[in-house]
Design an enzyme around this catalytic site. Structure first.
Site, short mmCIF file in Angstrom:
data_model
loop_
_atom_site.label_atom_id
_atom_site.label_comp_id
_atom_site.label_asym_id
_atom_site.label_seq_id
_atom_site.Cartn_x
_atom_site.Cartn_y
_atom_site.Cartn_z
N PRO A 170 38.65 19.04 28.92
CG PRO A 170 40.45 18.30 28.17
CD PRO A 170 39.15 18.33 27.94
CD GLU A 171 37.05 24.32 30.96
OE1 GLU A 171 38.08 25.21 30.73
OE2 GLU A 171 36.02 24.06 30.25
CG HIS A 197 38.16 6.18 20.66
ND1 HIS A 197 37.75 6.72 19.42
CD2 HIS A 197 37.32 5.66 21.50
CE1 HIS A 197 36.29 6.20 19.47
NE2 HIS A 197 36.22 5.72 20.70
NE ARG A 243 32.60 15.55 19.94
CZ ARG A 243 32.11 16.49 20.15
NH1 ARG A 243 31.57 16.79 21.53
NH2 ARG A 243 31.59 17.49 19.21
#
Ligand SMILES: [Zn+2]
Length: 289
Positions: free
Chosen positions: A2-3, A106, A125
């Site tokens: 995500p930017e 997750h 992650r």
């Protein structure tokens, strides 16, 4: 990853969902994020009410009805889901889709909220993090204090740009990626900005002409704004699991297009790829100087 535009869209879509909801309890499925979640601190946020969310670079700041601030970075794969009292799950940005079968394992942190709503922090992650900071310590916070101006702010202007680069020697790509110079521009966006500005990524900053600096600033703002607008519109149907992904990324002109023809009409150039500071850089061999 995500930017800035993705994070901005998370902010905008989340606040409509969680504003004025109270944290009833917090379930930690796995607190081993980039920084381990401290269970004692989690206890302190029980009973707090979400008031507003702001964004600084790629960080989200959740403000409550007290001085505690929840600072979140989404890392590589962090995302928030909102689940309403009817168990309908909503995504909060355009860079991921809902995958009912795989998401759940997750789900790292689950905030149970008033009115039987839930806020879920999901991270495959686990490079993202959630920290709690006192409001008065925010400016000196280690993650925030060195950040340069936001690309959309007035502080990111030609005077600032020229002052900053004065006497420095480095490539323009490297400069735009430097969060101390301007915060929140990631690799994909920097490639696009330099393409529209007609500047090669490996050009050194002392060779930049004023008109090139002006273009770089203009296109930084334009491209980031466009990505936010497109991203916001692409998640109107929040709960759709087949949501159109990353709309901006379907509009890329240079990133990942090695060997293709330049998209500018009449240019006739070819797109090349080089690696600068371990990151892929793409440029047109004709219109970027
Ligand atoms: Zn070209």
């Amino acid at each position: 990853m995500p930017e800035l535009p993705e994070v901005e869209v998370v902010k905008k879509s989340l606040i409509n969902k969680i504003q004025n909801l109270i944290i009833k309890s917090v379930k930690i499925n796995d607190g081993r994020l980039r920084y381990k979640i401290n269970r004692k601190i989690i206890k302190k946020i029980i009973g707090l009410k979400f008031k507003r969310i702001s964004r600084r670079s790629k960080y989200l700041l959740f403000f409550f009805n007290t001085d505690i601030v929840m600072l979140v970075h989404l890392g590589m794969t962090g995302k928030f889901f909102f689940v309403d009292s009817k168990s309908t799950k909503y995504k909060t940005s355009f860079y991921y889709d809902i995958n009912e079968d795989k998401d759940e394992k997750h789900d790292r942190i689950i905030f149970n909220l008033s009115n039987n709503h839930k806020l879920i922090y999901n991270d495959i992650r686990k490079f993202g993090f959630i920290k709690f900071v006192n409001r008065i310590d925010l400016e000196q916070n280690i993650h925030l204090k060195h950040l340069g101006p936001e690309p959309l702010s007035n502080k990111y202007n030609i005077r600032y740009f020229k002052n900053y680069i004065n006497g420095k020697k480095r490539t323009i790509k490297d400069l735009l990626m430097d969060q101390k110079f301007v915060s929140g521009l990631g690799n994909i966006y920097v490639n696009e900005i330099l393409f529209f500005s007609g500047v090669r990524p490996e050009k050194t900053i002392e060779k930049l002409k004023d008109f090139e600096i002006q273009k770089i600033i203009k296109f930084s703002k334009k491209i980031i704004s466009k990505a936010i607008t497109l991203g916001g519109s692409s998640i109107r149907d929040f709960s759709s699991s087949s949501g159109k992904k990353g709309s901006f990324q379907q509009h890329l002109n240079i990133y990942g297009k090695k060997g293709e023809n330049c998209s500018k009409s009449k240019c006739g150039g070819k797109i090349k790829k080089i690696v600068i500071a371990n990151r892929a850089s793409f440029f047109c061999n004709k219109c970027q100087k």
